[in-house]
Scaffold this motif. Sequence first.
Motif, mmCIF file in Angstrom:
data_model
loop_
_atom_site.group_PDB
_atom_site.id
_atom_site.type_symbol
_atom_site.label_atom_id
_atom_site.label_comp_id
_atom_site.label_asym_id
_atom_site.label_seq_id
_atom_site.Cartn_x
_atom_site.Cartn_y
_atom_site.Cartn_z
ATOM 1 N N VAL A 1 37.650 44.309 45.950
ATOM 2 C CA VAL A 1 37.340 44.317 44.516
ATOM 3 C C VAL A 1 37.502 45.731 43.954
ATOM 4 N N GLN A 2 37.089 46.725 44.725
ATOM 5 C CA GLN A 2 37.154 48.111 44.262
ATOM 6 C C GLN A 2 38.581 48.594 44.031
ATOM 7 N N GLY B 1 40.831 46.449 42.823
ATOM 8 C CA GLY B 1 41.387 45.564 41.802
ATOM 9 C C GLY B 1 41.738 44.161 42.237
ATOM 10 N N ASP B 2 41.311 43.712 43.390
ATOM 11 C CA ASP B 2 41.634 42.365 43.877
ATOM 12 C C ASP B 2 40.750 41.328 43.176
ATOM 13 N N GLN B 3 41.336 40.596 42.220
ATOM 14 C CA GLN B 3 40.594 39.595 41.447
ATOM 15 C C GLN B 3 40.232 38.359 42.281
ATOM 16 N N VAL B 4 41.055 38.041 43.275
ATOM 17 C CA VAL B 4 40.761 36.910 44.161
ATOM 18 C C VAL B 4 39.496 37.203 44.968
ATOM 19 N N LEU C 1 37.086 39.167 44.019
ATOM 20 C CA LEU C 1 35.975 39.079 43.077
ATOM 21 C C LEU C 1 35.563 37.628 42.871
ATOM 22 N N ALA C 2 36.531 36.762 42.686
ATOM 23 C CA ALA C 2 36.228 35.341 42.494
ATOM 24 C C ALA C 2 35.506 34.766 43.707
ATOM 25 N N GLU C 3 35.917 35.178 44.901
ATOM 26 C CA GLU C 3 35.268 34.690 46.115
ATOM 27 C C GLU C 3 33.825 35.188 46.217
ATOM 28 N N LEU D 1 31.216 44.630 39.231
ATOM 29 C CA LEU D 1 32.604 44.915 38.899
ATOM 30 C C LEU D 1 32.782 46.342 38.379
ATOM 31 N N ARG D 2 31.856 46.808 37.555
ATOM 32 C CA ARG D 2 31.976 48.124 36.916
ATOM 33 C C ARG D 2 31.542 49.293 37.790
#
Length: 189
Positions: A13-14, A16-19, A21-23, A59-60
């Motif tokens: 996630v850090q 930029g992997d949106q997948v 994040l969704a998981e 996320l932030r």
Amino acid sequence: MQERSDEQLMAAVQVGDQVALAELVTRHHGPLLGYLYRLVGGDRQLSEDLVQETLLRVLRQGTYQPARPFKPWLYTIATNLARDHFKSAAVRQGWRGGDEEKTLLHLYDSTPGPEERALAAEQDSEVRTAIAQLREEYRIVVVLRFYQGFSLQEIAETLHIPLGTVKSRLSVGVHRLRAMLAPVQEGVD
């Protein structure tokens, strides 16, 4: 293919992997909602708002360190947001029951058999009221331990307190719950 750990997902996630994040969201949304729901006294809208804010902060924030366990870090953010809400709004509310709570408990807790549910329903209101009467430091530890299944070490990491303090607060919290619920139990027998 082996499932990625929370820590591996957060590292992704850090970058930029949106997948990833969704998981993480899929994995933690339900348990986090259940935790916050109990912590804020059964206010579903507030607990949903706090979950969303927690996930936005995940996320932030650039403060996550990959060597640190993810789950205590996540629950630290959620716990602090709940505390901040009550401090800033100077809100003190009692526990509310109703269909929303039964729905959440059904969705996020393991479901006992019909006989167990019937017996538990009789005591549900008393337990909820007793937990709400605990001081915050005891309520948080009790909810993390018994409703979220955190280990004592995970609670210590989440709340940034020594392990001995966790044990003490848990002991006091459970003792106070038993004392509050003892009259209820005597009336049932």
